[in-house]
Enzyme design. Structure first.
Site, mmCIF file in Angstrom:
data_model
loop_
_atom_site.group_PDB
_atom_site.id
_atom_site.type_symbol
_atom_site.label_atom_id
_atom_site.label_comp_id
_atom_site.label_asym_id
_atom_site.label_seq_id
_atom_site.Cartn_x
_atom_site.Cartn_y
_atom_site.Cartn_z
ATOM 1 N N ASN A 9 0.519 -1.114 -0.039
ATOM 2 C CA ASN A 9 -0.514 0.210 -0.472
ATOM 3 C C ASN A 9 0.811 1.319 -0.326
ATOM 4 O O ASN A 9 1.613 1.836 1.207
ATOM 5 C CB ASN A 9 -0.867 0.024 1.134
ATOM 6 N N LYS A 11 0.201 4.263 -0.138
ATOM 7 C CA LYS A 11 0.124 5.474 0.397
ATOM 8 C C LYS A 11 -0.271 6.633 -1.036
ATOM 9 O O LYS A 11 -0.311 6.220 -1.599
ATOM 10 C CB LYS A 11 0.272 5.439 1.482
ATOM 11 N N HIS A 94 -9.794 1.698 5.097
ATOM 12 C CA HIS A 94 -8.062 1.742 5.932
ATOM 13 C C HIS A 94 -8.047 2.334 7.094
ATOM 14 O O HIS A 94 -8.934 3.453 6.958
ATOM 15 C CB HIS A 94 -6.856 2.392 5.705
ATOM 16 N N GLU A 96 -7.099 4.391 8.059
ATOM 17 C CA GLU A 96 -6.343 6.428 8.007
ATOM 18 C C GLU A 96 -7.784 6.867 7.224
ATOM 19 O O GLU A 96 -7.981 8.654 7.496
ATOM 20 C CB GLU A 96 -5.120 6.429 6.444
ATOM 21 N N GLU A 166 -5.142 -4.444 10.600
ATOM 22 C CA GLU A 166 -3.894 -3.470 11.014
ATOM 23 C C GLU A 166 -3.789 -2.971 12.237
ATOM 24 O O GLU A 166 -5.211 -2.557 12.247
ATOM 25 C CB GLU A 166 -4.010 -2.690 9.501
ATOM 26 N N GLY A 172 2.965 2.040 10.765
ATOM 27 C CA GLY A 172 4.189 3.330 10.152
ATOM 28 C C GLY A 172 4.552 3.749 11.639
ATOM 29 O O GLY A 172 5.983 4.866 11.490
ATOM 30 N N SER A 212 3.680 -2.554 10.332
ATOM 31 C CA SER A 212 5.434 -1.792 9.906
ATOM 32 C C SER A 212 6.297 -3.993 9.808
ATOM 33 O O SER A 212 6.883 -4.152 9.674
ATOM 34 C CB SER A 212 6.058 -2.062 11.594
ATOM 35 N N GLY A 233 2.807 -1.223 3.707
ATOM 36 C CA GLY A 233 3.181 0.596 3.329
ATOM 37 C C GLY A 233 4.708 0.731 3.754
ATOM 38 O O GLY A 233 5.106 0.428 2.142
HETATM 39 O O1 LIG Z 1 -2.274 -0.978 4.406
HETATM 40 C C1 LIG Z 1 -0.556 -0.429 5.323
HETATM 41 C C2 LIG Z 1 -0.631 -0.605 6.671
HETATM 42 O O2 LIG Z 1 -1.361 0.795 7.132
HETATM 43 C C3 LIG Z 1 1.032 -0.317 7.373
HETATM 44 O O3 LIG Z 1 1.662 0.470 6.671
HETATM 45 P P1 LIG Z 1 3.676 -0.270 7.544
HETATM 46 O O4 LIG Z 1 3.941 -0.853 7.070
HETATM 47 O O5 LIG Z 1 4.504 1.471 6.804
HETATM 48 O O6 LIG Z 1 3.105 0.386 9.069
#
Ligand SMILES: O=C[C@H](O)COP(=O)(O)O
Length: 248
Positions: A9, A11, A94, A96, A166, A172, A212, A233
């Protein structure tokens, strides 16, 4: 036997040229889709071009969409528009989007139905906040999210759905749920699917972990019996790191 699915993803990251170069670099290096499904969920503006370069085994996903087919929804993208571009997956709900863009379980449910009506595979996200984990309400939170998100789907549709668990506190932040924590909550989510849609649906539905995930941690997560994949992400933004995630 559930086929693993690893999805990046991105983002709101990468410019157009970087996105194309990335997909050109990885498209022929991802494993056979007979063994593992691999996807990149990219900013909507890039989807058409990325689909053109996706090759045999990589697939492209969107990060959101509206649930209506068309109309006066300035700035929104309809499910049929994504399908027209050759997009395969769409991330829905998601955290976010729930936190910053007023996404609710109700709109996630409408979008999940709209995805299937348009031949898209939904990746439905759920997960608890740090406060909820500390309060001991994780199971209640994901139970309500998943029950509402999948309400009214047919058995076949539930079997095709992908869920991404998640924990918000792990996104993140560099904090990953332990393999056991992730496995336990994903097992609980599977039991919710069994209760709501039957054991056949629960046995078939794929549930990813996200938060993460890195090339160095993916194998331990994927070795857990309930975990069928990862939604990644930060570690999906670099070519070597993305390819490393596929070597679990
Ligand atoms: O969609 C992905 C997640 O929000 C995980 O993000 P991350 O791998 O940067 O923690």
């Amino acid at each position: 036997m559930r086929k693993p699915i690893i999805a990046g993803n991105w983002k709101m990251n990468k410019n157009y040229d970087e996105a194309i170069e990335f997909v050109k670099a990885v498209a022929n290096k991802v494993p056979s889709s007979d063994k593992v499904e691999t996807a990149i969920c990219a900013p909507a503006l890039y989807l058409r071009s990325l689909v053109e370069h996706q090759g045999e085994n990589l697939r492209i996903g969107a990060q959101n969409m509206h649930f209506e087919a068309n109309g006066a929804f300035t700035g929104e993208i309809a499910p049929g528009m994504l399908k027209d571009l050759g997009v395969t997956y769409v991330i829905l709900g998601h955290s976010e989007r729930r936190e910053m863009f007023n996404e609710t379980d109700e709109t996630v449910n409408k979008k999940t139905h709209a995805a299937f009506a348009n031949g898209l595979i939904p990746i439905v996200c759920c997960g608890e906040s740090l406060e909820e984990r500390e309060n001991g309400t994780t199971n209640q939170v994901v139970d309500a999210q998943i029950k509402r998100a999948l309400a009214g789907l047919s058995l076949e549709q539930v079997k095709e759905t992908v869920i991404a668990y998640e924990p918000i506190w792990a996104i993140g932040t560099g904090l990953t749920a332990t393999n056991e924590q992730a496995n336990e909550t994903i097992g609980y989510i599977r039991s919710v699917v069994a209760r709501e849609h039957g054991q056949e649906a629960a046995d078939a539905i794929r549930i990813q972990y996200g938060g993460s995930v890195k090339p160095s941690t993916v194998a331990g997560l994927m070795a857990q019996p309930e975990i069928d994949g990862a939604l990644v992400g930060g570690a999906s933004l670099d070519v070597e790191s993305f390819l490393g995630l596929l070597e679990f």
